[in-house]
Write a protein that holds these residues in place. Structure first.
Motif, mmCIF file in Angstrom:
data_model
loop_
_atom_site.group_PDB
_atom_site.id
_atom_site.type_symbol
_atom_site.label_atom_id
_atom_site.label_comp_id
_atom_site.label_asym_id
_atom_site.label_seq_id
_atom_site.Cartn_x
_atom_site.Cartn_y
_atom_site.Cartn_z
ATOM 1 N N CYS A 18 -26.705 31.558 6.578
ATOM 2 C CA CYS A 18 -25.459 32.227 6.975
ATOM 3 C C CYS A 18 -24.777 31.540 8.153
ATOM 4 N N THR A 19 -25.455 30.595 8.795
ATOM 5 C CA THR A 19 -24.853 29.896 9.935
ATOM 6 C C THR A 19 -23.988 28.719 9.489
ATOM 7 N N ILE A 20 -24.049 28.363 8.212
ATOM 8 C CA ILE A 20 -23.298 27.206 7.726
ATOM 9 C C ILE A 20 -22.175 27.647 6.806
ATOM 10 N N ASN A 21 -20.954 27.438 7.254
ATOM 11 C CA ASN A 21 -19.766 27.599 6.430
ATOM 12 C C ASN A 21 -19.081 26.234 6.321
ATOM 13 N N TRP A 22 -18.158 26.113 5.390
ATOM 14 C CA TRP A 22 -17.557 24.817 5.123
ATOM 15 C C TRP A 22 -16.043 24.851 5.267
ATOM 16 N N CYS A 23 -15.496 23.741 5.686
ATOM 17 C CA CYS A 23 -14.046 23.573 5.690
ATOM 18 C C CYS A 23 -13.723 22.210 5.091
ATOM 19 N N VAL A 24 -12.510 22.074 4.606
ATOM 20 C CA VAL A 24 -12.028 20.815 4.025
ATOM 21 C C VAL A 24 -10.831 20.354 4.858
ATOM 22 N N ILE A 25 -10.929 19.146 5.399
ATOM 23 C CA ILE A 25 -9.893 18.618 6.283
ATOM 24 C C ILE A 25 -8.990 17.667 5.495
ATOM 25 N N LYS A 26 -7.686 17.938 5.526
ATOM 26 C CA LYS A 26 -6.700 17.050 4.914
ATOM 27 C C LYS A 26 -6.167 16.105 5.988
ATOM 28 N N ILE A 27 -6.168 14.821 5.680
ATOM 29 C CA ILE A 27 -5.850 13.773 6.653
ATOM 30 C C ILE A 27 -4.724 12.893 6.120
ATOM 31 N N SER A 28 -3.868 12.445 7.009
ATOM 32 C CA SER A 28 -2.732 11.597 6.628
ATOM 33 C C SER A 28 -3.186 10.378 5.828
ATOM 34 N N PRO A 29 -2.483 10.056 4.728
ATOM 35 C CA PRO A 29 -2.857 8.878 3.936
ATOM 36 C C PRO A 29 -2.549 7.553 4.614
ATOM 37 N N LYS A 30 -1.939 7.576 5.794
ATOM 38 C CA LYS A 30 -1.609 6.316 6.471
ATOM 39 C C LYS A 30 -2.859 5.498 6.803
ATOM 40 N N ARG B 33 1.878 7.031 -6.676
ATOM 41 C CA ARG B 33 0.830 7.911 -7.187
ATOM 42 C C ARG B 33 0.941 9.335 -6.647
ATOM 43 N N GLY B 34 1.777 9.543 -5.654
ATOM 44 C CA GLY B 34 1.928 10.882 -5.103
ATOM 45 C C GLY B 34 0.731 11.331 -4.286
ATOM 46 N N ILE B 35 0.108 10.381 -3.599
ATOM 47 C CA ILE B 35 -1.064 10.704 -2.766
ATOM 48 C C ILE B 35 -0.581 11.298 -1.451
ATOM 49 N N GLU B 36 -0.914 12.545 -1.196
ATOM 50 C CA GLU B 36 -0.410 13.254 -0.019
ATOM 51 C C GLU B 36 -1.416 13.316 1.124
ATOM 52 N N TYR B 37 -2.694 13.157 0.803
ATOM 53 C CA TYR B 37 -3.696 13.262 1.867
ATOM 54 C C TYR B 37 -5.042 12.690 1.439
ATOM 55 N N LEU B 38 -5.811 12.317 2.454
ATOM 56 C CA LEU B 38 -7.222 12.003 2.316
ATOM 57 C C LEU B 38 -8.012 13.260 2.638
ATOM 58 N N ILE B 39 -9.277 13.283 2.251
ATOM 59 C CA ILE B 39 -10.087 14.492 2.381
ATOM 60 C C ILE B 39 -11.417 14.193 3.072
ATOM 61 N N HIS B 40 -11.803 15.096 3.968
ATOM 62 C CA HIS B 40 -13.121 15.051 4.581
ATOM 63 C C HIS B 40 -13.644 16.483 4.659
ATOM 64 N N PHE C 44 0.829 -1.207 0.000
ATOM 65 C CA PHE C 44 0.000 0.000 0.000
ATOM 66 C C PHE C 44 0.865 1.260 0.000
ATOM 67 N N GLN C 45 1.893 1.263 0.854
ATOM 68 C CA GLN C 45 2.778 2.431 0.935
ATOM 69 C C GLN C 45 3.439 2.718 -0.413
ATOM 70 N N ASN C 46 3.857 1.664 -1.106
ATOM 71 C CA ASN C 46 4.479 1.842 -2.413
ATOM 72 C C ASN C 46 3.501 2.426 -3.428
ATOM 73 N N GLU C 47 2.266 1.956 -3.372
ATOM 74 C CA GLU C 47 1.239 2.459 -4.294
ATOM 75 C C GLU C 47 0.933 3.928 -4.010
ATOM 76 N N ILE C 48 0.856 4.280 -2.739
ATOM 77 C CA ILE C 48 0.603 5.666 -2.338
ATOM 78 C C ILE C 48 1.738 6.575 -2.798
ATOM 79 N N LYS C 49 2.968 6.100 -2.595
ATOM 80 C CA LYS C 49 4.142 6.888 -3.001
ATOM 81 C C LYS C 49 4.216 7.029 -4.515
#
Length: 213
Positions: A90-102, A10-17, A3-8
């Motif tokens: 107006c009470t709802i704003n959004w953020c995007v969280i970057k998470i470690s690909p581990k 492809r250059g995958i730096e993060y997961l997203i939520h 998995f680590q080799n495949e991630i490397k």
């Protein structure tokens, strides 16, 4: 290491939520991002956009034990729907969280070639093996929008592809919490002033990334 080799490779730096910023308080207070099931079991209140916005189709994975993540960019199809339906609140704003690909290679992580709630994803199978992970990047997948074309290596073929992480993600796996503009980031920092906000960053591009680069 496979998995680590495949991630490397492809250059995958993060997961997203992505989440409404109102949920950051709960994430920072509990020092982790929790699945819907765990939140319910611990009786922790968190704003659930799927309860707020009614869709005609099923957009939630059946198993509440999992946190639904994307690879390298948000599920822009779903994200745009949410943002459009909440634009007048107006009470709802959004953020995007970057998470470690581990978390990709944790033993109980699952992979889905498209939205995990869809019938086509379930018919293909949602599993945690390397072959299924590699299938997320296949040139042709028998699903709508399943042709790769000129998509960069670190993006899945289908924008709705999901990595399903079980139960919880500790806060130290969060790389950045991204905001679309300075004003929204400043508002979030002020609201979360009792917490460490050093991971709050301005990243307009992650809200609508160009998947061809």
């Amino acid at each position: 290491m496979l998995f680590q080799n495949e991630i490397k490779k492809r250059g995958i730096e993060y997961l997203i939520h992505f989440t409404p910023t109102i949920n950051l308080y709960s994430i920072l207070e509990n020092d982790e991002l929790m699945s819907r099931g765990k939140l319910e079991n611990l009786d922790i209140e968190q704003f659930d956009i799927l309860d707020y916005v009614q869709f005609t189709d099923n957009v939630r994975y059946d198993d509440k034990r999992y946190i639904n993540l994307s690879l390298s960019s948000p599920n822009t199809f779903l994200f745009s729907k949410f943002r459009q339906k909440t634009q007048d609140d107006c009470t709802i704003n959004w953020c995007v969280i970057k998470i470690s690909p581990k978390h990709i290679y944790e033993s109980d992580t699952l992979f889905s070639v498209t939205n995990a709630a869809s019938h086509v994803a379930k018919s293909i199978g949602i599993t945690g093996d390397l072959v299924k992970f590699q299938m997320l990047f296949a040139q042709n997948i028998p699903i709508p929008y399943g042709t790769r074309n000129n998509i960069a290596d670190h993006y899945p073929t289908n924008v709705q592809a999901e990595v399903l992480v079980s139960d919880n993600i500790p806060a130290d796996s969060i790389l950045n919490i991204c905001f679309e503009n300075e004003e929204k980031m400043a508002e979030a920092k002020a609201a979360m002033s009792s917490f460490d906000t050093s991971k709050f960053v301005l990243d307009k591009e992650i809200f609508s990334p160009n998947r061809s680069k």
